[in-house]
Motif scaffolding. Sequence first.
Motif, PDB file in Angstrom:
ATOM      1  N   ASP A   1       1.006  -1.006   0.318  1.00  0.00           N
ATOM      2  CA  ASP A   1       0.001   0.223  -0.092  1.00  0.00           C
ATOM      3  C   ASP A   1       0.929   1.715   0.008  1.00  0.00           C
ATOM      4  O   ASP A   1       0.287   2.028  -0.583  1.00  0.00           O
ATOM      5  N   PHE A   2       1.864   1.156   0.623  1.00  0.00           N
ATOM      6  CA  PHE A   2       2.524   1.760   0.411  1.00  0.00           C
ATOM      7  C   PHE A   2       3.290   2.737  -0.537  1.00  0.00           C
ATOM      8  O   PHE A   2       3.403   3.958  -0.679  1.00  0.00           O
ATOM      9  N   LEU A   3       3.839   1.610  -1.563  1.00  0.00           N
ATOM     10  CA  LEU A   3       4.415   2.014  -2.469  1.00  0.00           C
ATOM     11  C   LEU A   3       3.711   2.381  -3.566  1.00  0.00           C
ATOM     12  O   LEU A   3       3.909   3.429  -4.613  1.00  0.00           O
ATOM     13  N   GLU A   4       2.074   1.884  -3.312  1.00  0.00           N
ATOM     14  CA  GLU A   4       1.369   2.484  -4.475  1.00  0.00           C
ATOM     15  C   GLU A   4       0.674   3.563  -4.426  1.00  0.00           C
ATOM     16  O   GLU A   4       0.504   4.581  -4.891  1.00  0.00           O
TER      17      GLU A   4
ATOM     18  N   LEU B   1       9.079  -5.930  -3.931  1.00  0.00           N
ATOM     19  CA  LEU B   1       8.623  -5.476  -2.765  1.00  0.00           C
ATOM     20  C   LEU B   1       6.768  -5.338  -2.638  1.00  0.00           C
ATOM     21  O   LEU B   1       6.581  -4.884  -1.931  1.00  0.00           O
ATOM     22  N   ALA B   2       6.090  -4.968  -3.600  1.00  0.00           N
ATOM     23  CA  ALA B   2       4.667  -4.616  -4.119  1.00  0.00           C
ATOM     24  C   ALA B   2       3.609  -6.190  -4.324  1.00  0.00           C
ATOM     25  O   ALA B   2       2.516  -6.492  -3.367  1.00  0.00           O
TER      26      ALA B   2
ATOM     27  N   THR C   1      16.300   0.683   0.070  1.00  0.00           N
ATOM     28  CA  THR C   1      16.460   0.656   1.481  1.00  0.00           C
ATOM     29  C   THR C   1      15.924   2.710   1.415  1.00  0.00           C
ATOM     30  O   THR C   1      15.328   3.495   2.357  1.00  0.00           O
ATOM     31  N   GLU C   2      17.154   2.884   0.844  1.00  0.00           N
ATOM     32  CA  GLU C   2      17.429   4.654   1.576  1.00  0.00           C
ATOM     33  C   GLU C   2      15.927   4.975   0.500  1.00  0.00           C
ATOM     34  O   GLU C   2      15.391   5.974   0.803  1.00  0.00           O
ATOM     35  N   ILE C   3      15.421   4.521  -0.717  1.00  0.00           N
ATOM     36  CA  ILE C   3      14.885   4.989  -1.804  1.00  0.00           C
ATOM     37  C   ILE C   3      13.190   5.390  -0.698  1.00  0.00           C
ATOM     38  O   ILE C   3      12.692   6.096  -1.066  1.00  0.00           O
ATOM     39  N   LEU C   4      12.879   3.886   0.237  1.00  0.00           N
ATOM     40  CA  LEU C   4      11.742   4.545   0.765  1.00  0.00           C
ATOM     41  C   LEU C   4      11.941   4.883   2.049  1.00  0.00           C
ATOM     42  O   LEU C   4      10.809   5.652   2.106  1.00  0.00           O
ATOM     43  N   ALA C   5      12.843   5.607   2.444  1.00  0.00           N
ATOM     44  CA  ALA C   5      13.499   6.192   3.401  1.00  0.00           C
ATOM     45  C   ALA C   5      13.276   7.512   2.765  1.00  0.00           C
ATOM     46  O   ALA C   5      12.089   8.014   4.044  1.00  0.00           O
ATOM     47  N   GLU C   6      13.354   7.750   2.072  1.00  0.00           N
ATOM     48  CA  GLU C   6      13.615   9.218   1.888  1.00  0.00           C
ATOM     49  C   GLU C   6      11.954   9.221   1.397  1.00  0.00           C
ATOM     50  O   GLU C   6      11.426  10.401   1.843  1.00  0.00           O
ATOM     51  N   ILE C   7      11.141   8.460   0.490  1.00  0.00           N
ATOM     52  CA  ILE C   7       9.543   8.551   0.671  1.00  0.00           C
ATOM     53  C   ILE C   7       8.746   9.129   1.537  1.00  0.00           C
ATOM     54  O   ILE C   7       7.851   9.781   1.952  1.00  0.00           O
TER      55      ILE C   7
END
Lengths: 255, 275, 348
Positions: free
Chosen positions: C220-223, C306-307, C335-341
Amino acid sequence: MDKPRIAVYKFSSCAGCQLQFINFESELLDMLGQIHISYFKEATSLVEDPPYDIGFIEGSVTCPHEEKKIKQAREDCKVLVAMGACACEGCINTLKNYRPIEEQVKRVYEHPEYIDTFDKAYGIDHFVDVDAYIHGCPVDRDELREFVVATLMAKKPFLRPHAVCVECKLNENECLLLRENGLCLGSVTRGGCGAVCPSWGRPCFGCRGPNVDANPEALVEIFRKKGYPDDEIRRRFQYFSGETPAFRKGAEACV
Amino acid sequence: MRNLYVPTKAVIEKIKTQTHDTKTFTIKPANGEKFDFEPGQFNMVSLLGYGEAPISISSSPDNKKTFDHTIRFVGSLTNTMEKHKEGSIVGIRGPYGSSWPVEEAKGKNVIFVAGGIGLAPLRPFIMQMFHDRDSYGKIQILYGARGTGEMLFTDEFNEWKKHSDTELHLTVDKLEEGEKWDHTVGVVTVLYDVAKLDPANTIAVICGPEIMMRFACRSLLKKGFYAPQIYLSLERRMKCGVGKCGHCQLGSKFVCKDGPVFRYDEAKEFHDTLL
Amino acid sequence: MEREAVILKKSKVNDWVNVMREDHTVYGPVKYKYDYHFKELEPGMEVTLEYTRSMIPPKKFLHPQEENLITYRRNDGMETTPTKFEQKQVILGVHPCDARAIEVYDEIFGGDLPDVYYWNRRNNTIIIAVTCTVPDENCFCMSLDESGPTLEKKGYDLLLTDIGDSYLVEVGSMEGSLLLQFEGLFEKATEEHMHAKDKSVEVTKMKVQRKIPDVPGLHDFLEHNYENEVWAKETKKCLSCGTCTLVCPTCFCYHVEDFNRFNLEDGNRVRIWDSCQLIDFAEVAMGENFRKDREARLKWRIYHKLAYWQEQFGTLGCTGCGRCIQYCPADIDMTEILAEIRGDKVHA
C-alpha cells in the motif's frame, strides 16, 4: 536461390574487422556454402563487377576520395552494412575531430602539402544511408556470424542493444568502475562484445558506441565523484565514439 | 516431468488470405490428437531457427481437429510464417492463458469491440455464441480498422449477420479517395452511438491495439457501463507462455498465465499500460 | 524438538570437501581480486566460509546464465535433453538470504507448470548453507525474515554455523545426513554447542543495521507513492545497466533466442538471463514498448519485489542480501529510496 553476392570494402581502417571473416576458419566452408564473395580484396584478388547484394563497409570516411567511393558503394550494393567502429561511429579516426587539422597534418606527415583530408572523420552514415550496423573494434565474430546468418534467413539478428555491464555480470567480472575506480564506459556502451575488455581487466573504451538508452550524464557524475577531472572524462568519451549523440552529450557535460 | 518448452509438431492444412499482410493458417497437430482450447487463449507458435511468438487462436472451439491462427506479418517470425505453404510443419505449444467470459456471458447481451487484427482473438467467442445461439442475448459486433483493406473475416460477415438478434457495425479510420463504403468512417467508438449500446444485462469484450482499448473502455464507462462488465485481452512480450520468463508481468500477474484476458477493473489498476 | 547435529572442526573443512568431491561436484565461495565467486572447488583450493556475499548468487547453478533448451536441425527435428548430471552438485557455503531465494525459485519454476530444466538441476543439488557471521552495512535480511543470518529448519540440506574453532552442522534432509557418513570428520554435538550457535546468531543479528520498516505495509505504501518525486530523481542517476537484477538472487527473467549456424540448418534454442531494466524487455512485435521510460523500469523492479511478489509467489521478492545496493554503479539504493519517501533521514 542463388547465393547472395557479397562485397567487403575497406576505407580508413586497420583491416581488423574484415579479418574477422577470415577468422571463421573452421566455419569458412559452411559460410562459403551460403554466400558468394564478389569483392573482398583482403581475401581474394579476384574481383567481380557490381551490383552486389550485401556490401560490408569497413572504415571511416576521412577524405574527399573516400566520400566518392562510399557513394559509389551505396549505388553498387543493395544492402549496405557498416561493419565495425570506424564505419559505424568513426572510431579513433575521429580523434582528429577535436583539434585544428593543419596542426595535426603537420605533426604526422613530412610533406603535409600532399595530404588532402577532411577536417573531421566520420562514420559512413554521414554520407550515405546505412541499412545495418555491426559495432565493435573489431567486430565480434559471434555477432558477425549472427548478423550474416540472420540476414540470410531474413531474421532480425540478436545484437545486444544493452550496456556492456550485462555481459560483465554474465561473465562474473568484478566491476572495474566500482572496485578499481576505473574510467570504464561499459555502463553507457553497447554490449555484444562479451565484455571482452573488462574480462581482461581493461576498462571499456566505448568502442561500440552508446547502448540504446545510454545515460552518459549520469556516468559523468559518477566519474566526478570518483575524483576524475572533467578534462579526462571528456577525452574518454571522445576516444572511440565521440561523434555519437550520446557520447557527445557525455563530453559536453564536462566543463 | 513434461518438458514445457518442446513444441508439438503441427501441419498447416489450409492458408487463407485475409488482407495484404494477414493470413489465416488452419493447423492440425501432426499426431492427430484433438486440440481443445477456450476462446481467448493463445499458442506459442514455434519456428526452429526463428523462435517463438504468442499468437491467439481465431477458430471456433467446437472444431477439435484443427485450429486457426490469423497472423499479421510484422516481424521475422511472422514474415517467415508468410512463406509457409500448405503441408508445412510448424511447432505449437499451448493452448495457454485465460479465456473470454464464455460462461459468465450466458443469458446476457454481448458487445464485441474489435480493432484491426483484434477481431482474431474474439472470433472463437463469436463462433461459440453462434453455435450456442439460444444461450446468449443480443450480439453486437463493432469492428473498426484503419482502412477497408485492413478488415479481417470480411467474407464471413454476411453469414454472421444472418444469426438472430445479431448486429455487425463497421467503421474505418480513413477512406481512400473515391472509395465506396456503406458504413461508418471514424474510430471504433463512433459506433457506440450507431449501435445504441445498452449497459443493462450486458458484457463488453474488447480487443485491439492497447491505445484503442483505452478509448473503447473509457467511452463505455461514459455510456453507463461499469468496469467489471468489460473484458479485454492484453498483448505483452512473452518468451515462454508459462509464467517463467518474466517478460509479460504486470503487477502481480503474468499476462501469459493469468491473462491475456482480464476484466477491465483489474487491468486498469496495472501500471505500465495505456489503459 | 531436538536438533540433529554434529560438530566439524574448522581444520577439517577441506578434508570434508575432498571426500565429498569423490561423488559430487562441489562448489563454494572463493575470493578473487575483490569479490567472492561460487566456483567449483578443485584440489588445493581454499574455500572460505566467512564471507559477506558473492557477486553472483548461487542461483546460477539452478538457472545458469545461459542454458541450451533445444538443439535442432531445422528440417530434421530436434533434441531437447536437459543437461545430464553424472553426479550431484553440492553448493557449499550458501548464505541464508540466498537459500531463501532458492526457495523462491522453487515456487517460480514449480507450480502447475514445472520447468524441467530447473528441476533437473534442483533435484541434483545439495545445499550446504552457512549461518552468516559477517554481514555488512548493505545487509538488511532482518527486515525480511526474523531468522536473518541463519535458517530455521528449512531451506537447507545441511546448515553450518561458526562456533569458534568448529562448525555446528545441523541436518535438514536425508540427503544432507548422507554427507556426514565419513569416518573421523565429525563429532557429536552437545547442548553446549547448540547454545554457542544461538549466541553467535544473536551477535550477528545485532550487526544487521540496515532496515526496511513496515514490510507488510509496503504494497500500500508503494502504491500510494507511485508518483513521488523521488523516483524521477533516482531515474536521473540510473544507467539502466541491469546490474541490480543480474546480481539479485530472486531475479529469474530470461530471454530465449535461436542461434543458427552457417549451414542455416543447425542451431540451438538458448535461454539467457534477461533484465527488466533493459530497454527492450517489454517491447512487443509491432514496436510498442510498455516500459520504454527509464523511470517505469526502475520502479518496476522495486514494485515487483516489494509490492507484487507476495501475491504472486507467497513470499517477498527480496531477501535483503544487499547485492543491488553494493553493485549499483550509480548508488541507487532501494532501502534509502523507501526511507526518503517516508521522509526519514537518509544517511549519506
